[in-house]
Enzyme design. Structure first.
Site, mmCIF file in Angstrom:
data_model
loop_
_atom_site.group_PDB
_atom_site.id
_atom_site.type_symbol
_atom_site.label_atom_id
_atom_site.label_comp_id
_atom_site.label_asym_id
_atom_site.label_seq_id
_atom_site.Cartn_x
_atom_site.Cartn_y
_atom_site.Cartn_z
ATOM 1 N N GLU A 1 3.031 -26.123 -42.489
ATOM 2 C CA GLU A 1 3.532 -26.806 -43.192
ATOM 3 C C GLU A 1 3.698 -27.845 -43.297
ATOM 4 O OE1 GLU A 1 7.095 -23.984 -44.037
ATOM 5 O OE2 GLU A 1 7.667 -25.365 -42.417
HETATM 6 C C1 TNX Z 1 8.870 -22.357 -42.392
HETATM 7 S S1 TNX Z 1 7.646 -20.449 -39.955
HETATM 8 C C2 TNX Z 1 9.034 -23.000 -41.019
HETATM 9 C C3 TNX Z 1 10.055 -23.722 -40.641
HETATM 10 C C4 TNX Z 1 11.204 -23.130 -41.054
HETATM 11 C C5 TNX Z 1 11.265 -21.872 -41.492
HETATM 12 C C6 TNX Z 1 12.446 -20.739 -42.437
HETATM 13 C C7 TNX Z 1 7.138 -22.058 -39.510
HETATM 14 C C8 TNX Z 1 5.875 -22.199 -39.054
HETATM 15 N N1 TNX Z 1 8.237 -23.106 -40.218
HETATM 16 O O1 TNX Z 1 9.937 -24.952 -40.628
HETATM 17 O O2 TNX Z 1 12.044 -23.152 -40.214
HETATM 18 O O3 TNX Z 1 9.521 -21.781 -42.553
HETATM 19 O O4 TNX Z 1 12.452 -19.520 -41.922
#
Ligand code: TNX
Length: 531
Positions: free
Chosen positions: A306
């Protein structure tokens, strides 16, 4: 009925007979290297079921390989990089006593863990009448873990020890600590003191922050190692770095951007910029300070997920250089699936999490829940995500399977609790934009059915559940989401055989006496007839 054991053993036969465990049945270690493992077992049985196990020899543990070849060799990768490891074991309960054996102390420990569960499930008024059995067992995958978010809510060392106890009871062997994120920084870097002086202060909302001192981490890592659990650190970059920017504003991009979620929170769009030399000096300082705090781990998790708002080329350049710095320090790289978009090698391990079905929900119902500024960012991210697994496979990388709909334990519980007092908790805990998941939904799947491209265990490093703590505010909330899901994740990671739901539901029902003795909170799903 099959034995009340989770994960289900690979092979099991049931001759006639029983052996009775009482306080006066003692454990005999036939070699010095098993003394510690035997002592840990005695402590655990005391805590699970109240037996003291001191008196006359009745349980014998030994180094032996008899029959172990009946179980297929393990697939996947070890988080500690130990290529001589062998977790297979034999366990025999007969009229004249109990024997547990394996090629290594770790194998014997896994066998004693099965015995712990048998004793706790059969314990009644100071005796446990164990049915005669012969088990030869070993894991399907070498990496069997839980990723724990200690940023959104900081979990004190004692809480983390309780989680390690849970992992150990279900033969899970990796605790992946998500140590850094936008809301906080949880690990000491002496050359960058503001990370803990400033960066560690916060968490989500007004929750207390915190960090683990080097001494606390050393104790946690040792506590885990004594239970054959490897702690793998994650330093999440180049996104999820807001806490770094609050500690060291000079590392932040010149212009800070974010998307307002309309509920008082926002999603930052700021990332490390790989063209700036001071970013790399920082990353090197962090790796140099963090790696020695996790001596058992052969891996460093570099996040990579992300990186909202970052151009693809910059993200790839960042991942490639960060990976090189980790390798230079003698460690291997794990990252969330987005790292597959960079030029990684077959040594890198890719953690799969984003399921295509979430792309469908973004086109449909869920789109109304997402702020309009964010929707295009998410849709674009999900479209790229569809190529991550094929790319990882093309690089020759192996995958850790963490599919959101099965293994994200921050999905709300789907079915009611049989305890009305837990319904308030069930409504509050879990991210509302995820489809709720039932206990049955947590085990009705196989790691080879998750993505079309992964068709052989040889492509898989292992299986890891994840618990993100945006909605988890306390130890009680945390345990409510971990139990009873954790044993299901362990079953998928360990057992080679498909899980039959009614049989699993019965095996799960036998876990509650131990949880009660240990004062662990669990979600009392109406799907299970708890003991
Ligand atoms: C995605 S999973 C994210 C986290 C959040 C999560 C909530 C991932 C690699 N990144 O930053 O906490 O979704 O489920």
């Amino acid at each position: 009925m099959t034995l009340p054991v989770i994960p289900a053993p690979a092979t099991e036969t049931s001759p006639d007979g029983t052996f009775v465990i009482r306080d006066d049945v003692a454990v005999v270690a036939q070699s010095a290297e098993l003394i510690e493992v035997a002592a840990r077992f005695v402590d655990d049985v005391q805590a699970d079921a109240g037996f003291t196990l001191a008196g006359n020899p009745g349980i014998t543990v030994m180094i032996d390989t008899a029959g172990l070849e009946e179980v297929a060799p393990v697939a996947g990768l070890r988080a500690d990089g130990n290529e001589d490891a062998d977790e297979r074991y034999g366990l025999e309960v007969a009229g004249d006593g109990v024997r547990v054996w394996g090629a290594t102390a770790e194998g014997v420990h896994r066998g004693l863990t099965t015995l712990r569960q048998l004793i706790a499930a059969h314990a009644h008024d100071g005796t446990a009448v164990l049915p005669a059995t012969r088990i030869i067992d070993g894991p399907r995958f070498a990496w069997r873990g839980l990723s724990l978010d200690v940023v959104r809510t900081f979990h004190a060392p004692d809480e983390v020890r309780r989680v390690i106890d849970m992992l150990s009871l279900y033969k899970l062997n990796v605790l992946h600590l998500h140590l850094t994120d936008d809301q906080g920084w949880r690990v000491e870097v002496p050359s960058r003191p503001m990370l803990t002086e400033v960066g560690a202060k916060g968490a989500v909302g007004d929750r207390a922050g915190g960090y683990y001192t080097r001494d606390e981490l050393a104790e946690l890592v040792a506590y885990a190692a004594e239970r054959f659990v490897t702690v793998v650190p994650e330093i999440d970059m180049p996104g999820h770095t807001t806490a770094v920017f609050s500690a060291y504003p000079e590392l932040a991009p010149a212009e800070l951007r974010s998307v307002d979620l309309g509920d008082g929170t926002s999603i930052p769009l700021n990332t490390f910029e790989p063209e700036r030399p001071e970013i790399w000096a920082f990353v090197e300082d962090v790796l140099d300070a963090v790696i020695p705090q996790f001596p058992q781990s052969a891996y460093v998790h570099i996040g990579g997920d992300e990186a909202w708002g970052m151009p693809d080329e910059a993200h790839a350049a960042f991942v490639e250089r960060a990976a090189a710095l980790v390798r230079e320090r003698g460690k291997r790289v794990v990252g969330w699936q987005e790292i597959a978009r960079a030029a990684i090698s077959s040594d890198e391990v890719v953690q799969y999490w984003l399921e295509p079905r979430q792309l469908e929900s973004l086109d449909g119902d869920a789109s109304s829940m997402v702020p309009s500024d964010l929707l295009p960012v998410l849709v674009e991210h999900m479209k790229k995500a569809a190529q991550d697994v094929p790319r990882a496979i093309a690089h020759g990388s192996r995958l850790i399977m963490s599919p959101t709909s099965r293994l994200y334990f921050d999905c709300p519980h789907a079915e009611p609790s049989s305890d009305p007092a837990q319904e308030e908790l069930r409504q509050r805990v879990g991210l509302p934009f995820y489809t709720p998941v039932s206990i049955r939904g947590g085990i009705d799947w196989d790691p080879l059915e998750v993505t079309p491209e992964v068709t052989s265990d040889t492509q898989i490093a292992g299986v890891e559940a994840a618990i993100w703590c945006e909605t988890i505010t306390s130890q009680e909330d945390l345990e409510f989401m971990l139990l009873p899901r954790l044993p299901g994740a362990a079953e998928k990671a360990w057992s080679p055989n498909p899980t039959d739901w009614p049989d699993y539901a019965t095996r799960l029902s036998h876990q509650s006496p131990t949880w009660r003795s240990r004062e662990w909170t669990w979600f009392k799903s109406v799907e299970i007839d708890w003991k």
